[in-house]
Scaffold this active site. Sequence first.
Site, PDB file in Angstrom:
ATOM      1  CB  ILE A   1      44.037  50.649  35.646  1.00 16.89           C
ATOM      2  CG1 ILE A   1      43.485  51.880  36.371  1.00 16.89           C
ATOM      3  CG2 ILE A   1      43.149  49.436  35.899  1.00 16.89           C
ATOM      4  CD1 ILE A   1      42.127  52.354  35.853  1.00 16.89           C
TER       5      ILE A   1
ATOM      6  CB  THR B   1      49.017  48.674  31.694  1.00 20.86           C
ATOM      7  OG1 THR B   1      48.407  48.016  32.812  1.00 20.86           O
ATOM      8  CG2 THR B   1      49.600  50.008  32.137  1.00 20.86           C
TER       9      THR B   1
ATOM     10  CG  ASP C   1      53.803  39.722  31.387  1.00 22.59           C
ATOM     11  OD1 ASP C   1      53.153  39.459  32.421  1.00 22.59           O
ATOM     12  OD2 ASP C   1      54.357  38.857  30.686  1.00 22.59           O
TER      13      ASP C   1
ATOM     14  CG  ASN D   1      41.519  44.782  37.065  1.00 25.01           C
ATOM     15  OD1 ASN D   1      40.546  44.341  37.665  1.00 25.01           O
ATOM     16  ND2 ASN D   1      41.687  44.599  35.753  1.00 25.01           N
TER      17      ASN D   1
ATOM     18  CE1 TYR E   1      40.567  34.640  40.796  1.00 31.36           C
ATOM     19  CE2 TYR E   1      38.757  34.429  42.368  1.00 31.36           C
ATOM     20  CZ  TYR E   1      39.474  35.180  41.448  1.00 31.36           C
ATOM     21  OH  TYR E   1      39.105  36.488  41.208  1.00 31.36           O
TER      22      TYR E   1
ATOM     23  CE  LYS F   1      41.889  37.744  42.631  1.00 34.06           C
ATOM     24  NZ  LYS F   1      42.532  38.972  42.116  1.00 34.06           N
TER      25      LYS F   1
ATOM     26  CB  VAL G   1      31.921  42.094  38.610  1.00 37.05           C
ATOM     27  CG1 VAL G   1      31.900  43.251  37.628  1.00 37.05           C
ATOM     28  CG2 VAL G   1      31.823  42.614  40.050  1.00 37.05           C
TER      29      VAL G   1
END
Length: 301
Positions: free
Chosen positions: A12, A38, A59, A87, A151, A155, A184
């Site tokens: 992840i 990570t 990174d 993520n 943004y 996405k 969230v």
Amino acid sequence: MGPQPGQKTVLITGCTPGGIGHALCMEFHAKGVHVIATARNPTVLAEMAALGMTTLALDVTSEESIKTCHDAVSNLTGGKLDILVNNAGRTHTHPATDISIPDVRETFETNVFGVMAMCAAFSDLLITSKGLIINIASLAAITPYVFGAVYCASKGAVTSYSRTLRLELKPFGVRVMVAMTGTVRSQIASRTHRTLPEGSIYQRVKGLFEKRLTFSQNNATVDTKEYATKLVAKALAPEWPLLLRAWLGRPDWFWAGGWAGKVWLSTWFGEWLLDFVMYRMIGMKTLEGVLREEERAKKAV
């Protein structure tokens, strides 16, 4: 300590405590999956390391960092990886007419190019295990999220990339799931935010912009653990034929978080509905009123 024989593994990205990545680590760990957590600064992952998870520096904007992580994971797992969760991400709230292109490039480096680089680098390990890629996208990919054009674009790129990636990897037995994530709970409200430049055409409604900065934390916001529980359950679900997988197995599209159900439903009515709702919800009708008053004042002079 590495995975036990026969134990599934998940890598992840972006696992700093307080966010979705951290919650996913905790949930996968609770389900018996060996977690490889990570972050750019792995010292923040000490709590997870103490629980028996593997923690690595990563990174996603650095080719060298990705290669180092890949080699470490390959050595740890014997050359395979069951699940990759992309993520790591960067928020970007700014009017489209006020953007700084270098700032935009940084957002795309993390949100888009980082995802692409991770999928390419870890494809060999995923193919070996016939694994699963989960790309964390957002409702912003299909929603006109006012003051979030950059943004939304990042996405949107992730969702389009993932659809094609799904078909390219299907012959190799690798699945691709896109998480269409709504509001969230996260640490976004505590971060340093962008500000309107002095000459911005939106200085007239500066309050609307400032309110928008923390919109995701104040509108139908879902608890991070609740979101993680649902996503992990779907990630670990058995495979089902295409027509049934959305309900019974690993879905191609995972919808969760605040507003997810409403946005999904709205896609059946056409884009006009989301345009109508978001325009009013963010307060752009207020800006219309301000501009009308300015025009009246000019005519009265």
